[in-house]
Scaffold this active site. Structure first.
Site: not given
Ligand code: E4P
Length: 220
Positions: A27, A87-89
């Site tokens: 997402t 965790v998208k960083v």
């Protein structure tokens, strides 16, 4: 190659999961906004709903903060939500530092907004679980996004990096097939290109003929 679906739409995630080919979900803030999800509690609940539909699959949830402390705070909160959360960083200086921090704590990460091999190298060295090169957006500016997939796969294989190449910003079936040929570990795409892989006119005409002939073999 794993298939992730690139959406925050629960019905589409369910449909892909029911097809039996879904390995995870990605997402981003734009996709969450498209579904009209507003407010921190609703956003966090939505991620948990996604995890519960895509049972066992990795689900990327993106941080909004761009400073190190903010990324760590948000990322740890997201990671605690559900064991499937990744965790998208973003690929920025503070993001690379945060990826190193999360990697040392055993928190999975997806380094997003990657548009060059140099950025992918930094993500791997920082210990990202996934790197997300955006091939469609490169194509949009007349640069072949698939060349970048080939370059990153080559570099990662040469040095044995564990970071998985997650081909993102996929627009159509040829992107998916070429990513598979080039050795991408994952392709994330909207539902439609996944469903489009089913299609071939010879399958349709062949099935129509088989069904017509089968009706001739029925006893009265
Ligand atoms: C996935 O992680 C990305 O956020 C996504 O694939 C971007 O796709 P787009 O270029 O179609 O917005």
């Amino acid at each position: 190659m794993k298939f992730f679906i690139d959406t925050a739409n629960l019905d589409q995630i369910r449909e892909a999961y029911d097809l039996g080919v879904l390995d995870g979900v990605t997402t981003n803030p734009s996709l969450m906004a498209k579904e009209g999800i507003k407010g921190k509690n609703n956003i966090l609940k939505h991620y948990v709903d996604i995890c519960n539909i895509a049972r066992g699959g990795d689900v990327s949830a993106e941080v909004i903060a761009t400073d190190f402390d903010g990324i760590i705070k948000e990322g740890e909160e997201l990671a605690e939500l559900h064991p499937q959360i990744v965790v998208k960083v973003p690929m920025i200086k503070e993001g690379v530092k945060a990826i190193r921090y999360f990697s040392q704590k055993g928190i999975k990460t997806n380094c997003t907004l990657v548009f060059s091999a140099g950025q992918a190298l930094l993500a791997a060295k920082a210990g990202a679980t996934y790197v997300s090169p955006f091939i469609g957006r490169l194509d949009d500016i007349s640069t072949d996004g698939l060349d970048l997939i080939e370059q990153i796969v080559h570099i990662y294989r040469t040095y044995g990096y564990d970071t998985q190449v997650l081909a993102a910003s996929i627009r159509h079936t040829l992107h998916i097939i070429k990513c598979a040929e080039l050795g991408a570990d994952v392709a994330t795409c909207p539902l439609q290109p996944i469903l489009d892989l089913l299609k071939h006119p010879l399958t349709d005409s062949g099935l129509a003929k088989f069904l017509a002939d089968a009706s001739k073999t029925k006893t009265k």
